[in-house]
Write a protein that holds these residues in place. Structure first.
Motif, PDB file in Angstrom:
ATOM      1  N   ALA A  86       7.254   9.898  -9.802  1.00 13.93           N
ATOM      2  CA  ALA A  86       8.072  10.321  -8.665  1.00 13.93           C
ATOM      3  C   ALA A  86       9.088  11.327  -9.189  1.00 13.93           C
ATOM      4  O   ALA A  86       9.782  11.061 -10.180  1.00 13.93           O
ATOM      5  CB  ALA A  86       8.779   9.125  -8.041  1.00 13.93           C
ATOM      6  N   HIS A  87       9.180  12.469  -8.521  1.00 12.53           N
ATOM      7  CA  HIS A  87       9.995  13.563  -9.050  1.00 12.53           C
ATOM      8  C   HIS A  87      11.127  13.949  -8.114  1.00 12.53           C
ATOM      9  O   HIS A  87      11.126  13.612  -6.930  1.00 12.53           O
ATOM     10  CB  HIS A  87       9.097  14.763  -9.343  1.00 12.53           C
ATOM     11  N   GLY A  88      12.103  14.670  -8.693  1.00 12.20           N
ATOM     12  CA  GLY A  88      13.274  15.071  -7.927  1.00 12.20           C
ATOM     13  C   GLY A  88      14.191  13.904  -7.630  1.00 12.20           C
ATOM     14  O   GLY A  88      15.030  13.985  -6.732  1.00 12.20           O
ATOM     15  N   LEU A  89      14.070  12.830  -8.393  1.00 17.03           N
ATOM     16  CA  LEU A  89      14.861  11.621  -8.168  1.00 17.03           C
ATOM     17  C   LEU A  89      15.892  11.530  -9.286  1.00 17.03           C
ATOM     18  O   LEU A  89      15.563  11.167 -10.421  1.00 17.03           O
ATOM     19  CB  LEU A  89      13.944  10.394  -8.153  1.00 17.03           C
ATOM     20  N   LEU A  90      17.114  11.886  -8.986  1.00 20.37           N
ATOM     21  CA  LEU A  90      18.162  12.005  -9.987  1.00 20.37           C
ATOM     22  C   LEU A  90      18.331  10.709 -10.783  1.00 20.37           C
ATOM     23  O   LEU A  90      18.484   9.633 -10.215  1.00 20.37           O
ATOM     24  CB  LEU A  90      19.485  12.382  -9.319  1.00 20.37           C
ATOM     25  N   GLY A  91      18.290  10.828 -12.096  1.00 16.18           N
ATOM     26  CA  GLY A  91      18.461   9.675 -12.968  1.00 16.18           C
ATOM     27  C   GLY A  91      17.181   8.921 -13.251  1.00 16.18           C
ATOM     28  O   GLY A  91      17.121   8.132 -14.190  1.00 16.18           O
ATOM     29  N   LEU A  92      16.166   9.147 -12.433  1.00 17.62           N
ATOM     30  CA  LEU A  92      14.884   8.457 -12.601  1.00 17.62           C
ATOM     31  C   LEU A  92      13.727   9.450 -12.536  1.00 17.62           C
ATOM     32  O   LEU A  92      12.620   9.087 -12.148  1.00 17.62           O
ATOM     33  CB  LEU A  92      14.708   7.381 -11.516  1.00 17.62           C
TER      34      LEU A  92
ATOM     35  N   THR B 280       8.364  14.460   6.090  1.00  9.37           N
ATOM     36  CA  THR B 280       8.407  15.236   4.854  1.00  9.37           C
ATOM     37  C   THR B 280       9.409  14.704   3.830  1.00  9.37           C
ATOM     38  O   THR B 280       9.617  15.325   2.782  1.00  9.37           O
ATOM     39  CB  THR B 280       8.741  16.707   5.152  1.00  9.37           C
ATOM     40  N   ALA B 281      10.024  13.565   4.098  1.00  6.17           N
ATOM     41  CA  ALA B 281      11.031  13.034   3.185  1.00  6.17           C
ATOM     42  C   ALA B 281      10.424  12.648   1.844  1.00  6.17           C
ATOM     43  O   ALA B 281       9.407  11.949   1.789  1.00  6.17           O
ATOM     44  CB  ALA B 281      11.724  11.827   3.803  1.00  6.17           C
ATOM     45  N   GLN B 282      11.049  13.098   0.760  1.00  6.05           N
ATOM     46  CA  GLN B 282      10.657  12.653  -0.566  1.00  6.05           C
ATOM     47  C   GLN B 282      11.296  11.300  -0.867  1.00  6.05           C
ATOM     48  O   GLN B 282      12.061  10.763  -0.059  1.00  6.05           O
ATOM     49  CB  GLN B 282      11.068  13.691  -1.607  1.00  6.05           C
TER      50      GLN B 282
ATOM     51  N   ALA C 257       0.843  -1.200   0.000  1.00  6.40           N
ATOM     52  CA  ALA C 257       0.000   0.000   0.000  1.00  6.40           C
ATOM     53  C   ALA C 257       0.874   1.244   0.000  1.00  6.40           C
ATOM     54  O   ALA C 257       0.895   2.002   0.980  1.00  6.40           O
ATOM     55  CB  ALA C 257      -0.926  -0.009   1.210  1.00  6.40           C
ATOM     56  N   PRO C 258       1.619   1.487  -1.096  1.00  5.88           N
ATOM     57  CA  PRO C 258       2.508   2.649  -1.121  1.00  5.88           C
ATOM     58  C   PRO C 258       1.751   3.967  -1.076  1.00  5.88           C
ATOM     59  O   PRO C 258       0.715   4.123  -1.723  1.00  5.88           O
ATOM     60  CB  PRO C 258       3.263   2.494  -2.442  1.00  5.88           C
ATOM     61  N   ARG C 259       2.264   4.913  -0.319  1.00  5.39           N
ATOM     62  CA  ARG C 259       1.615   6.206  -0.154  1.00  5.39           C
ATOM     63  C   ARG C 259       1.455   6.939  -1.479  1.00  5.39           C
ATOM     64  O   ARG C 259       0.455   7.619  -1.707  1.00  5.39           O
ATOM     65  CB  ARG C 259       2.446   7.045   0.816  1.00  5.39           C
ATOM     66  N   ASN C 260       2.451   6.831  -2.355  1.00  3.03           N
ATOM     67  CA  ASN C 260       2.424   7.610  -3.589  1.00  3.03           C
ATOM     68  C   ASN C 260       1.812   6.880  -4.771  1.00  3.03           C
ATOM     69  O   ASN C 260       1.988   7.286  -5.922  1.00  3.03           O
ATOM     70  CB  ASN C 260       3.842   8.083  -3.946  1.00  3.03           C
ATOM     71  N   ALA C 261       1.056   5.808  -4.505  1.00  7.48           N
ATOM     72  CA  ALA C 261       0.427   5.052  -5.594  1.00  7.48           C
ATOM     73  C   ALA C 261      -0.453   5.908  -6.501  1.00  7.48           C
ATOM     74  O   ALA C 261      -0.487   5.682  -7.716  1.00  7.48           O
ATOM     75  CB  ALA C 261      -0.372   3.876  -5.026  1.00  7.48           C
TER      76      ALA C 261
ATOM     77  N   TYR D  72       7.461  20.391  -4.292  1.00  5.59           N
ATOM     78  CA  TYR D  72       8.633  19.735  -4.854  1.00  5.59           C
ATOM     79  C   TYR D  72       8.259  18.412  -5.526  1.00  5.59           C
ATOM     80  O   TYR D  72       8.922  17.984  -6.473  1.00  5.59           O
ATOM     81  CB  TYR D  72       9.680  19.520  -3.767  1.00  5.59           C
ATOM     82  N   CYS D  73       7.199  17.782  -5.046  1.00  9.79           N
ATOM     83  CA  CYS D  73       6.728  16.531  -5.643  1.00  9.79           C
ATOM     84  C   CYS D  73       5.888  16.779  -6.895  1.00  9.79           C
ATOM     85  O   CYS D  73       5.974  16.033  -7.872  1.00  9.79           O
ATOM     86  CB  CYS D  73       5.879  15.740  -4.641  1.00  9.79           C
ATOM     87  N   HIS D  74       5.017  17.789  -6.859  1.00 15.02           N
ATOM     88  CA  HIS D  74       4.020  17.964  -7.916  1.00 15.02           C
ATOM     89  C   HIS D  74       3.946  19.370  -8.498  1.00 15.02           C
ATOM     90  O   HIS D  74       3.148  19.622  -9.393  1.00 15.02           O
ATOM     91  CB  HIS D  74       2.626  17.629  -7.364  1.00 15.02           C
TER      92      HIS D  74
END
Length: 330
Positions: A55-61, A287-289, A46-50, A143-145
């Motif tokens: 997913a943003h701000g993730l370097l390389g991905l 608040t961790a991304q 049950a991932p929170r970000n489903a 920062y996420c959206h």
């Protein structure tokens, strides 16, 4: 991409059980598996970000679908001999020098150390339409959206928590059309001045609904019947750590100092007040991304491995001394 699915296969004993299969848990599991530890990642699925598309701000991905990210992570953990097992953990108890973890279906597993990465639950404001649009055009984090959902759009910020005014000021960076709805959190005199100085309009009164037209958010409905047109709505959820199962170990979630929810306190690196238990990700850092959660999982895993090495070294030294003593007597 090769699809790697979770299984229900579960051995009885592991060196480390990771409870939670999100970014923090899988990153921790990967680090431990690469350290040649026997590790299982237990994931309730049950991932929170489903609801989010990326997913943003993730370097390389950057922009990767959150579910694809997790699928890749499971494959990487398994690639080094770690296990990823589907199951919801409902309890944990100390037995001897380790722990027994209990799953909802009655299965149990023993482990010498626990890494808890169960994340959090977003308790959303009781406003009609908010939950239905959550993660799409009802959002919480710039920062996420922000780039996707708020850039140059008409943004409304719902006054629903202690960070709501801060959110309005943040989102002003992405759009010059930001409206703050006082709702349950009217701004103070100082905050009202800050909002006015930044060109953020304030609308007084209660908000009763977030409305859509043709599957697009159309605006915010006020209690007096007015509809204030908005394309994106920002809300401050109350973030509550998923940590109830830890109470049997004497570890409980506490109110966060900022008043934004409940978290499990820990030292830098994730060590908790309960010997042998570490935490990482949103369960302790609300608040961790994704990137920060993954990094925290890796750091906690490295500390766990070092702790196990220290314990094993003490045992080895004691055995060595005993062997030397016996040899000397002979």
């Amino acid at each position: 991409m090769e699809v790697v699915t979770m299984t229900d296969e579960l051995r009885n004993d592991y060196e480390v059980a990771v409870i939670g299969g999100g970014a923090a848990g899988l990153s921790g599991g990967l680090m431990l598996a690469r350290a040649r530890r026997s590790v299982v990642v237990l994931d309730a699925g049950a991932p929170r970000n489903a609801p989010a598309e990326g997913a943003h701000g993730l370097l390389g991905l950057e922009g990767i679908n959150p579910l694809e990210l997790l699928e890749r992570g499971r494959g990487e953990v398994r690639g080094y001999g770690g296990e990823v097992v589907a199951g919801e953990v409902t309890g944990a108890s100390r037995v001897g020098d380790g722990f027994v973890v209990t799953l909802a279906d009655g299965r149990t597993v023993r482990a010498r150390r626990l890494l808890v990465t169960t994340g959090l639950v977003d308790e959303l404001p009781a406003v009609a339409g908010v939950r239905e649009r959550w993660g799409r055009d009802v959002i919480h984090c710039p920062y996420c959206h922000g780039w996707e959902a708020a850039k140059d759009r008409a943004v409304g910020v719902l006054g629903s928590g202690p960070m709501s005014v801060h959110q309005a000021l943040l989102f002003r960076q992405w759009s010059d059309d930001v409206t703050y709805f006082a709702h349950e959190r009217p701004p103070s005199e100082e905050e009202a001045e800050q909002l006015a100085a930044r060109g953020v309009r304030v609308v007084a009164g209660e908000v009763v609904a977030v409305e859509t037209t043709d599957e697009r958010l159309s605006g915010v409905r006020m209690a007096d019947g007015r509809l204030v047109e908005r394309e994106t709505v920002v809300v401050a959820s109350r973030m509550v750590a998923r940590a109830g199962f830890l109470e049997s170990l004497g570890l409980r979630a506490e109110e966060h100092p900022a008043g934004v929810g409940e978290y499990v306190p820990s030292e830098a690196g994730g060590r908790t007040s309960v010997e042998g238990v570490w935490v990482a990700g949103n369960v302790t850092d609300l608040t961790a991304q994704v990137g920060a959660a993954a990094a925290a999982g890796a750091m906690a895993a490295a500390q766990i491995n070092a702790d196990l090495v220290a314990e094993e070294t003490r045992v080895a030294v004691e055995a060595h001394r005993a062997s030397f003593s016996v040899g000397a007597e002979a």
